[in-house]
Design an enzyme around this catalytic site. Structure first.
Site, mmCIF file in Angstrom:
data_model
loop_
_atom_site.group_PDB
_atom_site.id
_atom_site.type_symbol
_atom_site.label_atom_id
_atom_site.label_comp_id
_atom_site.label_asym_id
_atom_site.label_seq_id
_atom_site.Cartn_x
_atom_site.Cartn_y
_atom_site.Cartn_z
ATOM 1 N N HIS A 1 24.304 26.126 19.710
ATOM 2 C CA HIS A 1 25.473 26.077 18.827
ATOM 3 C C HIS A 1 26.240 24.765 18.914
ATOM 4 O O HIS A 1 26.675 24.220 17.895
ATOM 5 C CB HIS A 1 26.411 27.243 19.146
ATOM 6 C CG HIS A 1 26.012 28.521 18.494
ATOM 7 N ND1 HIS A 1 26.762 29.143 17.525
ATOM 8 C CD2 HIS A 1 24.921 29.294 18.652
ATOM 9 C CE1 HIS A 1 26.161 30.250 17.128
ATOM 10 N NE2 HIS A 1 25.037 30.361 17.800
ATOM 11 N N ASP B 1 33.244 26.735 15.558
ATOM 12 C CA ASP B 1 32.023 27.510 15.396
ATOM 13 C C ASP B 1 32.409 28.812 14.709
ATOM 14 O O ASP B 1 33.415 29.441 15.044
ATOM 15 C CB ASP B 1 31.402 27.795 16.766
ATOM 16 C CG ASP B 1 30.024 28.411 16.670
ATOM 17 O OD1 ASP B 1 29.931 29.575 16.214
ATOM 18 O OD2 ASP B 1 29.040 27.751 17.044
#
Length: 455
Positions: free
Chosen positions: A17, A119
């Site tokens: 990520h 994110d």
């Protein structure tokens, strides 16, 4: 220099990520006004590459990292699935750990935060952004197909309860089955903290000022249109070719020197090599390692296998020596450079989105063996929708199944040729998307800059 905009970047510090989000930040800093400041809020582990790179990298002038707690008690001993336990503890520490780091960043710079770029997993940022009156821009690092699956979580779960098999109600998913969906979509929230996290994310994304997706519009137009109907603004932004090919730099800012495998590749025929790489955490079980190895030895096709030393113990005895004339093992490969070499004829992958995107960017067909998360859905799209590769038979490596897959793509007269043509077509669309000034990705990137620097 007086700071006019202060962007707080929230990092989800697991898996792959952090990599694309931090790369996006670097790209923004190269294009945004000098008076835009970025504060990276991540764990000490995810921030470490930033600290190490900041010493001699001018690109980090407007970037500073601040540590957030990972939620793991001191001297804690993990039992069972350590990764899932770590994720659970990190989630439990939010949002307090991020609020504390935000305050530290504001005191350090003397400037209030003007935007949250996070994110997408960190959905609580919607509440924080609303609380302080700033835009929330979640970043989805995976493919738009998996984002769509999560947005349709409730519909898919109702379909499962009714024993439905096909997910035809999702635009762009025609021909896909329930079994192709990410596991977290199918689970009840009480069964998995990660399933609950992703469901909450899907429920909150419509509140976002804009959602940035690590993709390009032309790869799945139906999905793009549907996402735009459900979210306030969807900005699909694919990495530019110059960034993607950043020489010897991984997207986590570490520098490697691995010329050995590139020199080996130069000696091979064009589009002849089977490149095998399963990302940083995926390793096939021992019986599948044997099946894959036996297939490579039978085909005698040149292969480059990125495999950690400790995982080689599962290979058949004497395999490395017997294949040394046409096979090459490395513990890490500069994947983008390998795929860009022109020597790779097929990429055997875990079906992670970044690997698929890199394969498309270089026109290389895929053989996918999915492991977890979005791998299964990505692999289904590769085979059934984009038609740029295939899944291994029954989802596992066997000698005969792998031989058939390799031969079909490398030597197949009809289907193999079509797969190669399709991936070259997608490569062209991806290349057009980043062209200035009118490529879809280029336009979306400019719009992102405008959102971030809006007065």
């Amino acid at each position: 220099m007086r700071v006019s905009w202060h962007v707080a970047v929230f990092v989800f510090p697991f898996g792959s990520h952090a990599t694309p989000l931090l790369n996006l930040v670097k790209r923004i800093t190269a294009s945004a006004p000098e008076n835009v400041k970025f504060s990276i809020l991540g764990t000490a582990e995810s921030n470490r590459p930033i600290y190490s790179g900041a010493k001699d990298d001018d690109e980090f002038t407007n970037i500073k990292a601040y540590n957030v707690s990972d939620g793991v008690p001191k001297d804690h001993v993990f039992t069972g699935n350590a990764l899932l336990e770590q994720i659970g503890m990190f989630i439990n520490a939010t949002p307090g750990n991020f609020e504390k780091a935000m305050k530290e960043a504001e005191e350090d710079t003397g400037v209030k935060i003007s935007c949250l770029l996070t994110d997408a997993f960190l959905w609580f940022a919607a509440d924080l952004a609303q609380k302080i009156g700033v835009p929330w821009i979640p970043f989805w690092p995976a493919a738009s197909c998996s984002l769509s699956a999560h947005l349709y979580t409730d519909d898919i779960r109702r379909l499962v309860a009714a024993n439905g098999k096909r997910v035809e109600m999702i635009p762009g998913f025609e021909g896909l089955s329930i079994n192709d969906m990410p596991r977290e979509v199918l689970l009840d929230n009480e069964q998995s903290p990660l399933a609950l996290l992703l469901h909450n994310m899907a429920l909150n994304l419509p509140r976002a000022t804009a959602v940035v997706v690590n993709s390009f519009e032309e790869i799945d137009p139906a999905l793009t249109l549907d996402l735009k109907s459900k979210l306030q603004k969807v900005l699909k932004i694919i990495p530019t070719p110059s960034m993607a090919a950043a020489s010897k730099k991984t997207s986590s800012f570490r520098v490697y020197d691995n010329d050995e495998c590139l020199e080996w590749l130069k000696k091979q025929d064009d589009a002849s090599v089977v490149y095998i790489g399963f990302g940083s955490v995926c390793i096939p079980p021992p019986d599948e390692m044997v099946g894959l190895a036996e297939a490579l030895e039978t085909c005698k096709t040149p292969f480059l296998w990125s495999l950690k030393d400790h995982a080689r113990k599962s290979l058949p005895a004497g395999f490395v020596d017997r294949t040394s004339g046409y096979g090459k093992f490395v513990s890490w490969a500069p994947q983008m450079e390998v795929l860009a070499s022109g020597k790779v004829g097929v990429f055997v992958s875990h079906g992670g989105w970044i690997s698929i995107l890199e394969s498309i960017s270089n026109g290389v067909p895929l053989i996918c063996r999915p492991f977890f998360g979005d791998h299964g859905l990505n692999s289904a799209m590769v085979e059934l929708k984009w038609r740029i590769g295939m899944r291994v038979k029954d989802g596992v490596f066997t000698k005969n199944g792998t031989i058939n897959a390799i031969k079909l793509i490398l030597d197949g007269e009809k289907e193999g040729k079509e797969i190669k043509e399709n991936v070259k077509l997608l490569k062209g669309l991806a290349t057009d998307a980043v062209k200035l000034p009118n490529g879809s990705s280029a336009r979306n990137f400019q719009e992102l800059l405008e959102v971030i620097t809006k007065p």
